[in-house]
Design a protein around this motif. Structure first.
Motif, PDB file in Angstrom:
ATOM      1  N   THR A   1       0.754  -1.321  -0.214  1.00 50.54           N
ATOM      2  CA  THR A   1      -0.192   0.330  -0.139  1.00 50.54           C
ATOM      3  C   THR A   1       0.653   0.807  -0.461  1.00 50.54           C
ATOM      4  O   THR A   1       0.365   2.491   0.404  1.00 50.54           O
ATOM      5  CB  THR A   1      -1.203   0.227   1.437  1.00 50.54           C
ATOM      6  OG1 THR A   1      -0.188   0.509   2.719  1.00 50.54           O
ATOM      7  CG2 THR A   1      -1.827  -1.307   1.219  1.00 50.54           C
TER       8      THR A   1
ATOM      9  N   LYS B   1      -1.146  -6.935  -6.048  1.00 52.45           N
ATOM     10  CA  LYS B   1      -2.450  -7.538  -5.606  1.00 52.45           C
ATOM     11  C   LYS B   1      -1.510  -8.646  -4.746  1.00 52.45           C
ATOM     12  O   LYS B   1      -0.956  -8.876  -5.419  1.00 52.45           O
ATOM     13  CB  LYS B   1      -3.667  -7.532  -6.610  1.00 52.45           C
ATOM     14  CG  LYS B   1      -4.551  -6.675  -7.110  1.00 52.45           C
ATOM     15  CD  LYS B   1      -5.716  -7.004  -7.805  1.00 52.45           C
ATOM     16  CE  LYS B   1      -5.956  -6.073  -8.252  1.00 52.45           C
ATOM     17  NZ  LYS B   1      -6.895  -5.835  -9.601  1.00 52.45           N
TER      18      LYS B   1
ATOM     19  N   GLU C   1       2.772   2.868  -4.970  1.00 52.19           N
ATOM     20  CA  GLU C   1       1.744   1.833  -3.998  1.00 52.19           C
ATOM     21  C   GLU C   1       0.361   1.357  -4.518  1.00 52.19           C
ATOM     22  O   GLU C   1       0.380   1.788  -5.944  1.00 52.19           O
ATOM     23  CB  GLU C   1       1.461   3.398  -3.027  1.00 52.19           C
ATOM     24  CG  GLU C   1       0.260   3.980  -3.785  1.00 52.19           C
ATOM     25  CD  GLU C   1       1.523   5.836  -4.764  1.00 52.19           C
ATOM     26  OE1 GLU C   1       0.990   6.727  -4.479  1.00 52.19           O
ATOM     27  OE2 GLU C   1       2.411   5.504  -4.147  1.00 52.19           O
ATOM     28  N   ASN C   2      -0.122   0.556  -4.061  1.00 55.97           N
ATOM     29  CA  ASN C   2      -1.256  -0.556  -4.781  1.00 55.97           C
ATOM     30  C   ASN C   2      -1.258  -0.752  -6.402  1.00 55.97           C
ATOM     31  O   ASN C   2      -2.017  -0.899  -6.770  1.00 55.97           O
ATOM     32  CB  ASN C   2      -2.014   0.276  -4.481  1.00 55.97           C
ATOM     33  CG  ASN C   2      -2.738   1.329  -3.123  1.00 55.97           C
ATOM     34  OD1 ASN C   2      -2.348   0.247  -1.752  1.00 55.97           O
ATOM     35  ND2 ASN C   2      -3.262   2.199  -2.715  1.00 55.97           N
TER      36      ASN C   2
END
Length: 308
Positions: free
Chosen positions: A122, A148, A144-145
């Motif tokens: 994240t 998955k 970031e992000n």
């Protein structure tokens, strides 16, 4: 508003300065090859745990050692975690064109390949690898992000400059821990050959022709070499026999001349024995033992005196 803009420029400058403080080595053997930040079903460590991992690739064609190198990670400016790869572990030597994995689980007490920091998908993450002299070998910044669960941020091919997200159900992009990032499932040359020879008969005939041709050449070469050595040995045998015959002829000639001398000596001995007596020679006096008054024993004895 002005403070916000100034802060953004300062942040960008600091992020850029992380790599500029230590210029990257041009002759670097090691590269950061693949990073997985959330591990749910991917590679398992020696403790049976699913931990985030960082893959290092040895792009050289020689064995290289990671001992003494540094792994650094930062999510926030001014807060950088540093992991020094311990020395004395033979597993830190990476074979040519091979990969090794470091588990970013924040538990360095578990072994050489467990770092003292962990990864957070994240947050914007900067990861860098330095050599023993603090020279930058390679670095990567993961937004970031971006990743998955069970997805990795990896080079398109080992050592290439193109990065991509792998995993997440995409069959063409597999997560490949300790393996080549690009798996070649087809060979253009083989595909072309298959188009021209679907049944494989041509390939079989070609292969058998090569094998039998090779066997024929081996047979001819061995036969030629054998004949050459056979002729050479026969010539040596003939030369040896002729040499022995010459020696026998010489010894026979010597023996013949010696036997003639022996025969002459024997003939002379027989001649002397049968006809060469001393009595027949005029210049040899032979004394015979005869009885005469001069050699009579009676005459040599004293006479007994006569008494008167």
């Amino acid at each position: 508003m002005k403070k916000t803009i100034i802060g953004i420029f300062l942040s960008a400058g600091l992020w850029a300065g992380l790599g500029s403080c230590n210029p990257r080595r041009v002759d670097s053997k090691f590269l950061i090859n693949e990073v997985l930040m959330t591990n749910e079903t991917s590679y398992v460590n020696t403790y049976g745990e699913h931990s985030p991992w960082i893959e290092i690739f040895n792009k050289s064609y020689n064995i290289a050692d990671l001992a003494g190198c540094y792994l650094k990670m930062s999510n926030t400016l001014g807060d950088t975690a540093t992991y020094i790869i311990p020395k004395g572990d033979i597993n830190t030597k990476v074979a040519q064109r091979q990969q090794t994995i470091f588990f970013a689980d924040g538990e360095a007490n578990k072994g050489t390949f467990h770092t003292n920091f962990s990864l957070d998908p994240t947050k914007k993450t900067w990861i860098a690898l330095f050599d023993t002299r603090s020279k930058l070998l390679d670095e990567i910044t993961i937004p970031e992000n971006t990743l998955k669960a069970d997805q990795s941020y990896a080079r398109h091919d080992d050592g290439s400059s193109q990065w991509e997200v792998k995993g997440g159900g995409d069959p063409s992009k597999y997560v490949t821990p300790k393996a080549n990032n690009m798996t070649k499932e087809s060979n253009p040359k083989m595909d072309k050959f298959t188009e021209k020879d679907e049944s494989g008969i041509g390939m079989a005939i070609t292969a058998m022709s090569v094998v039998f041709t090779a066997l024929l050449l081996l047979y001819l070469s061995f036969r030629t070499v054998g004949k050459y050595h056979s002729v050479k040995d026969d010539k040596k045998t003939v030369d040896a026999v002729s040499l022995v015959e010459k020696k026998e002829e010489k010894s026979a000639v010597k023996a013949t001349s010696a036997s003639n001398d022996v025969y002459a000596a024997i003939a002379m001995a027989l001649y002397e024995f049968r006809g060469g007596m001393h009595d027949l020679e005029s210049n040899v006096i032979t004394i015979c033992n005869t009885q005469s008054p001069w050699n009579s024993k009676v005459s040599m004895m004293r006479s007994k005196p006569i008494r008167k």
